[in-house]
Enzyme design. Structure first.
Site, mmCIF file in Angstrom:
data_model
loop_
_atom_site.group_PDB
_atom_site.id
_atom_site.type_symbol
_atom_site.label_atom_id
_atom_site.label_comp_id
_atom_site.label_asym_id
_atom_site.label_seq_id
_atom_site.Cartn_x
_atom_site.Cartn_y
_atom_site.Cartn_z
ATOM 1 N N HIS A 1 0.820 -1.231 0.000
ATOM 2 C CA HIS A 1 0.000 0.000 0.000
ATOM 3 C C HIS A 1 0.847 1.272 0.000
ATOM 4 C CE1 HIS A 1 -3.675 -2.216 0.416
ATOM 5 N NE2 HIS A 1 -3.369 -2.702 1.597
ATOM 6 N N ASP B 1 -2.714 -10.662 -2.522
ATOM 7 C CA ASP B 1 -3.276 -10.163 -1.270
ATOM 8 C C ASP B 1 -4.736 -9.760 -1.523
ATOM 9 O OD1 ASP B 1 -2.129 -8.809 1.529
ATOM 10 O OD2 ASP B 1 -3.820 -7.693 0.689
ATOM 11 N N HIS C 1 -6.263 -7.229 -0.607
ATOM 12 C CA HIS C 1 -6.375 -5.789 -0.868
ATOM 13 C C HIS C 1 -5.590 -5.425 -2.122
ATOM 14 C CE1 HIS C 1 -6.761 -6.288 3.588
ATOM 15 N NE2 HIS C 1 -7.804 -5.499 3.382
ATOM 16 N N ASP D 1 -4.589 -12.845 3.219
ATOM 17 C CA ASP D 1 -5.831 -12.376 3.824
ATOM 18 C C ASP D 1 -7.060 -12.605 2.937
ATOM 19 O OD1 ASP D 1 -4.703 -10.524 2.131
ATOM 20 O OD2 ASP D 1 -4.705 -8.860 3.576
HETATM 21 ZN ZN ZN Z 1 -4.129 -7.206 2.596
#
Ligand code: ZN
Length: 307
Positions: A123, A160, A162, A243
């Site tokens: 991120h 991931d 996200h 995740d």
């Molecule tokens: Zn994540």
């Protein structure tokens, strides 16, 4: 040829506080799961170099982030991204791990490698810490491979749950890089719609909440793996977050351990087709400790089976 495991105890000392999902226990759980793996070559991560970090983040931003690491207590760099006195060292070890793994894989000391580190990185934007991430390890690894080893084309795959917004920012205007991501959508951080394609070098595969392994695999087979083959990288890098597991408390996809093993096997095959098998993965998210540990184990088992 072997699989490397690169890690460092400093990465466990980074402590965003009790109740924060990105806990030191995550890395302990992963390392415990890998303890018994025979044939895994273990290496301690060196400190990452400022030159490597500055290629992505610039000198001023890098120094500003490290200067915000407190001498005692904690500091919130944003509402999610909390640092403790050990966080600067942890972040530098994470960078040292990915660059050392790239060095080992590119020079033929190992076939592939997994970097068990924290804080995560995907991120982090070039000029902004975000979502538990200080520096974008995977993007730094890509730039390192190009600058130090003269590799022309580097691909980054991110599974991931996200979207790897920071990685996409680094890649999206650069034809020598490729980025593909599967992620829950709409979801944090908000980016990663299918129509975000960079200059044709970005593939986003957004998945609705509730998506399970079968649809995840179809998405990889239909969209991500063909585009990766077309790009034909000299090195494959993987943002390995776990995740998207069905047990994860932060997200709503329904993957299980065999899905992580499956996608890893497909990626090692792509690496073998294009890059002499060279693949380096780095731990991103994964917040259910048991699911994280067993999923990372499945991932590493697939890496080791690639020889
Ligand atoms: Zn994540």
């Amino acid at each position: 040829m072997t699989t490397l495991l690169v890690t460092h105890p400093d990465c466990i000392r980074h402590d965003p506080g009790s109740g924060h999902p990105e806990s030191p226990g995550r890395l302990s759980a992963v390392l415990k799961a890998l303890e018994e793996f025979q044939g895994l070559v273990r290496r301690e991560a060196p400190l990452g170099s400022e030159t490597d970090i500055a290629r992505v983040h610039g000198d001023d931003f890098m120094k500003a982030v490290l200067a915000q690491v407190p001498q005692s207590g904690r500091a919130a760099l944003d509402p999610d991204t909390i640092v403790s006195p050990a966080s600067g060292q942890a972040a530098l070890r994470a960078i040292g791990a990915v660059t050392a793994a790239v060095d080992a894989v590119v020079t033929g000391q190992a076939r592939n490698g997994f970097c068990a580190v924290r804080p995560p990185g995907h991120h982090a934007e070039p000029d902004r810490v975000m979502g538990f991430c200080l520096f974008n390890s995977i993007a730094i690894a890509a730039r390192h491979a190009q600058a130090v080893h003269n590799l022309k084309r580097v691909a980054i795959i991110d599974f991931d749950v996200h979207h790897g917004n920071g990685t996409q920012t680094v890649v999206e205007q650069d034809p020598s890089l490729f980025f593909a991501s599967s992620h829950q959508f709409p979801f944090y951080p908000g980016t990663g719609a299918a129509n975000e394609t960079g200059i044709g070098n970005v593939v986003n595969a957004p998945l609705p909440a509730g998506t399970g392994g079968a649809a995840f695999r179809r998405t990889f087979e239909a969209r991500i793996l063909p585009a990766l083959d077309q790009f034909a990288p000299d090195l494959l890098l993987v943002s390995a977050g776990f995740d998207a597991h069905r047990a994860d408390p932060l997200a709503g996809l329904e993957l299980e351990e065999p899905d992580f093993a499956w996608v890893t096997a497909r990626l090692t095959e792509a690496a073998r087709r294009h890059a002499g098998g060279r693949l380096v993965s780095v731990l991103e998210g994964g917040y259910d400790l048991r699911a994280l540990a067993s999923s990372a184990g499945a991932h590493v088992q697939s890496l080791m089976a690639a020889h």
